[in-house]
Design a protein around this motif. Structure first.
Motif, mmCIF file in Angstrom:
data_model
loop_
_atom_site.group_PDB
_atom_site.id
_atom_site.type_symbol
_atom_site.label_atom_id
_atom_site.label_comp_id
_atom_site.label_asym_id
_atom_site.label_seq_id
_atom_site.Cartn_x
_atom_site.Cartn_y
_atom_site.Cartn_z
ATOM 1 N N ARG A 1 0.821 -1.211 0.000
ATOM 2 C CA ARG A 1 0.000 0.000 0.000
ATOM 3 C C ARG A 1 0.852 1.257 0.000
ATOM 4 O O ARG A 1 0.458 2.284 -0.550
ATOM 5 N N GLN A 2 2.028 1.179 0.616
ATOM 6 C CA GLN A 2 2.912 2.344 0.595
ATOM 7 C C GLN A 2 3.500 2.593 -0.795
ATOM 8 O O GLN A 2 3.955 3.695 -1.086
ATOM 9 N N SER A 3 3.489 1.587 -1.637
ATOM 10 C CA SER A 3 4.059 1.735 -2.981
ATOM 11 C C SER A 3 3.054 2.281 -3.990
ATOM 12 O O SER A 3 3.395 2.518 -5.151
ATOM 13 N N VAL A 4 1.800 2.478 -3.563
ATOM 14 C CA VAL A 4 0.748 2.936 -4.476
ATOM 15 C C VAL A 4 1.049 4.356 -4.968
ATOM 16 O O VAL A 4 1.425 5.234 -4.187
ATOM 17 N N VAL A 5 0.888 4.560 -6.256
ATOM 18 C CA VAL A 5 1.092 5.860 -6.884
ATOM 19 C C VAL A 5 -0.263 6.489 -7.189
ATOM 20 O O VAL A 5 -1.169 5.806 -7.681
ATOM 21 N N PHE A 6 -0.386 7.773 -6.898
ATOM 22 C CA PHE A 6 -1.628 8.495 -7.140
ATOM 23 C C PHE A 6 -1.462 9.492 -8.271
ATOM 24 O O PHE A 6 -0.409 10.097 -8.429
ATOM 25 N N TYR A 7 -2.528 9.638 -9.040
ATOM 26 C CA TYR A 7 -2.572 10.641 -10.099
ATOM 27 C C TYR A 7 -3.954 11.277 -10.078
ATOM 28 O O TYR A 7 -4.963 10.568 -10.108
ATOM 29 N N CYS A 8 -4.013 12.568 -9.985
ATOM 30 C CA CYS A 8 -5.290 13.287 -9.827
ATOM 31 C C CYS A 8 -6.020 12.805 -8.579
ATOM 32 O O CYS A 8 -7.249 12.762 -8.549
ATOM 33 N N GLY A 9 -5.292 12.396 -7.569
ATOM 34 C CA GLY A 9 -5.908 11.890 -6.354
ATOM 35 C C GLY A 9 -6.395 10.468 -6.451
ATOM 36 O O GLY A 9 -6.980 9.943 -5.503
ATOM 37 N N SER A 10 -6.164 9.808 -7.581
ATOM 38 C CA SER A 10 -6.645 8.443 -7.787
ATOM 39 C C SER A 10 -5.476 7.462 -7.814
ATOM 40 O O SER A 10 -4.440 7.760 -8.410
ATOM 41 N N PRO A 11 -5.626 6.290 -7.210
ATOM 42 C CA PRO A 11 -4.569 5.283 -7.272
ATOM 43 C C PRO A 11 -4.505 4.695 -8.680
ATOM 44 O O PRO A 11 -5.523 4.261 -9.223
ATOM 45 N N ILE A 12 -3.323 4.672 -9.275
ATOM 46 C CA ILE A 12 -3.221 4.190 -10.657
ATOM 47 C C ILE A 12 -2.156 3.124 -10.846
ATOM 48 O O ILE A 12 -1.951 2.653 -11.956
ATOM 49 N N GLY A 13 -1.471 2.723 -9.785
ATOM 50 C CA GLY A 13 -0.444 1.705 -9.939
ATOM 51 C C GLY A 13 0.465 1.668 -8.735
ATOM 52 O O GLY A 13 0.199 2.301 -7.701
ATOM 53 N N THR A 14 1.540 0.900 -8.844
ATOM 54 C CA THR A 14 2.536 0.804 -7.780
ATOM 55 C C THR A 14 3.922 0.993 -8.376
ATOM 56 O O THR A 14 4.200 0.513 -9.478
ATOM 57 N N ILE A 15 4.786 1.694 -7.657
ATOM 58 C CA ILE A 15 6.141 1.891 -8.156
ATOM 59 C C ILE A 15 6.919 0.580 -8.075
ATOM 60 O O ILE A 15 6.568 -0.319 -7.324
ATOM 61 N N ALA A 16 7.991 0.490 -8.853
ATOM 62 C CA ALA A 16 8.734 -0.758 -8.957
ATOM 63 C C ALA A 16 9.414 -1.136 -7.653
ATOM 64 O O ALA A 16 9.466 -2.315 -7.282
#
Length: 622
Positions: A145-160
């Motif tokens: 969950r800490q690796s989750v990436v947000f865009y426009c306030g929305s979760p869109i993926g996880t960093i490598a």
């Protein structure tokens, strides 16, 4: 080139905070105006940045992620952050990680019982904090969950990777398509669907970009290898900033290789989303259907190749460096076959797709036959190759690819067990790559590219060669490693792919999830349970490395990133599936009876057995 397209201008104040990406495009009640513009100026812009700043913080509802509104501008997906937010050079490039205010009440309550920060998060002095009494699984979920990436306030993926002590980020702070697959599956199995939906739809928008490298553009339909969230000054107003998605299609990658597997994995994840959630509305969307077709047309395009397998360059998949897999590597063929099967399930019947579906079905049959017939290797097959005649010019040739018996490597003779077998790594004219590649073999089981008998034989082989393929940490990416002169010639003396390291015989914990799916599908979950138990002995202590080195995987990889997201997610998927084996059906494909019948017909008509021209039609050979 200008195109007549529609602009949707949506004031954020008119939308509810939980309004998702799909509804912002299709709900006509919120459309203010339509205006034809050029393709490069296409935009869906938030018109009230203060309102957006407030709305974008409302992220999760009902223990799952939700999608607020965003903007699509030109060749950038754009979101205005805030009128008063000044541009800061230090924020020019960043990844937005999971904010506590974006958690649902249930999830927040759950995390209150397991307070953050946890292993992988930063303390005030920059050190990784202790996990304490948490279970390995709890720790893994916190890290994911800490690796989750947000865009426009929305979760869109996880960093490598999310290693707080690493001084060299490189591109590990990006969202990789292939790396997100186990993360997405973990979230699906946990019932957190929105992050996967967002990932699917946002990456679809990136597919249509026009990319060039040295004045050359790749084929339409190519999916990016990765993307990154950047914060940049708003056009024409340096006092405001906006978020943009910056994709990499291979033009910045080491070796500049296009990611062939990205689009294939995207289709596989799309089908898994529909199967797991029961929500088929995403795959039925017009833009998603178009995206599937673009990928298929790119893969099914006519070329010079005589084989149904997909021809690719070295480094175009998980093994993304020079490792001698150019040509027709098994990993690509297994993913290709799986994507074709998944696409056939999801394509909506319409007049314009008839020819595409026909081409897809024909390719499935031919690819199925080709892999099962020519890639299969066991003790009996080795003996057959050992007795091959060469230079056969005939329609009835046994040695179709003119493989020389001396190509059989000395290690293989004693390595192949009496029981079991596997699909070889590559096949080209006068060349067989006898190495065992794990992902290709495991996904051949999952997708039913391998027959039922072959699938069991592959698992028999894994069990027989457990000491070599698993040893102290699952799972070898390939076996054996290239060494000596062979390593120097094939890898170009790659210092990262030294023998028994990285892609050259290294052990990758993320492969646990593919092993688990394959084992469960074949009714042999004890194989995966044994591997997971072995991994649990040290993977958390070792801080979730990217890969392990040495023959027995005793060392953490010399250049391995710690807190590697797909190592974490691969473990979680394996645990979730072992706890609920029925969920594996969301990922597997059963053998199609029509394909089986067609395959049987091809076996009976195999030139090796029956083909030959009638004597009256025999041509003169000059």
């Amino acid at each position: 080139m200008a195109a007549s397209e529609t602009v949707l201008r949506v004031p954020l104040g008119s939308l509810s905070p939980s309004c998702n990406l799909a509804s912002s495009f299709v709900n006509s009640a919120h459309i203010l105006s339509f205006k034809p513009v050029s393709r490069t100026k296409r935009s869906l812009r938030c018109t009230n940045s203060d309102e957006f700043s407030r709305v974008s913080k409302t992220v999760a509802r009902g223990n799952s992620f939700h999608t607020p509104n965003c903007a699509l501008k030109g060749k950038k997906l754009v979101s205005t952050i805030c009128k008063c937010q000044k541009h800061d050079v230090e924020e020019n490039i960043r990844s937005t990680l999971l904010p506590s205010e974006g958690l649902s009440s249930e999830l927040k309550s759950d995390l209150d019982e397991k307070p953050l920060p946890v292993n992988g998060s930063l303390s005030s002095n920059g050190n990784v904090q202790s996990v304490g009494s948490k279970s390995i699984e709890d720790e893994a979920w916190d890290l994911l969950r800490q690796s989750v990436v947000f865009y426009c306030g929305s979760p869109i993926g996880t960093i490598a990777a999310n290693d707080p002590n690493s001084t060299s980020v490189l591109n590990y702070d990006q969202v990789f398509i292939r790396d997100f697959i186990p993360s997405g599956i973990a979230f699906l199995l946990k019932g957190e669907y929105d992050i996967v939906r967002n990932f699917i739809l946002y990456t679809l928008q990136l597919q249509s970009w026009e990319k060039t490298m040295d004045c050359h553009s790749p084929g339409q339909g190519l999916m990016p290898a990765s993307f990154k969230v950047k914060v940049v000054p708003l056009d024409g107003d340096d006092s405001m900033t906006e978020e943009v998605l910056d994709p990499d299609f291979g033009e910045a990658a080491i070796g500049r290789v296009a990611p062939v597997d990205s689009g294939l994995w995207w289709i596989i994840l799309l089908r898994a989303y529909g199967k797991c959630t029961g929500d088929l509305s995403v795959q039925e969307r017009v833009d998603v259907q178009t995206g599937i077709k673009m990928i298929l047309k790119l893969c099914l395009a006519d070329g010079f190749d005589m084989f149904p397998t997909l021809l690719v360059t070295d480094g175009s998949c998980m093994i993304d460096r020079r490792m001698g897999i150019h040509g027709h590597p098994l990993e690509i063929q297994a993913l290709f076959y799986s994507a074709l099967v998944c696409a056939r399930e999801m394509l909506t019947p319409e007049d314009g797709s008839t020819d595409l579906i026909r081409a897809l079905n024909n390719r499935l049959v031919a690819l199925n036959f080709h892999i099962r017939e020519y890639y299969w290797l066991d003790l009996k097959k080795i003996n057959e190759i050992y007795r091959y005649q060469t230079e056969e010019y005939s329609y009835d040739a046994v040695n179709k690819f003119n493989i020389y018996p001396d190509q059989i490597p000395s290690w293989l003779v004693d390595f192949m067990p009496n029981r079991g077998g596997y699909l070889i790594g590559n096949l080209q004219p006068a060349h067989m790559d006898f190495r065992f590649f794990s992902l290709g073999n495991l996904w051949s089981i999952v997708s039913s590219l391998a027959s039922n008998e072959q699938s069991h034989a592959i698992l028999d082989f894994v069990e027989a060669k457990w000491a070599e393929l698993v040893a102290d940490m699952p799972f070898k990416i390939c076996y054996p490693a290239l060494e000596g002169e062979e390593w120097r010639i094939i890898t170009g003396s790659d210092p990262k792919n030294t023998p028994w390291s990285y892609h050259n015989g290294g052990a990758w914990p993320t492969l646990l999830w593919q092993l688990t799916v394959a084992s469960i599908k074949m009714g042999r979950p004890e194989i995966a349970e044994k591997a997971v138990e072995l991994a649990e002995r040290r993977i958390s202590i070792d801080k979730w490395p990217e890969y392990y080195d040495t023959k027995r995987a005793r060392f953490i990889g010399k250049q391995a990133r710690l807190y590697q997201t797909w190592s974490i997610a691969g473990y979680l998927v394996a645990k979730l599936l072992l706890a609920n084996p029925a969920a594996a059906k969301f990922l597997t494909s059963e053998e199609d009876s029509d394909l089986t019948d067609a395959f049987s017909c091809m076996i009976s008509a195999n030139p090796r057995r029956t083909r030959g021209r009638k004597k009256s039609q025999q041509p003169f050979i000059v």
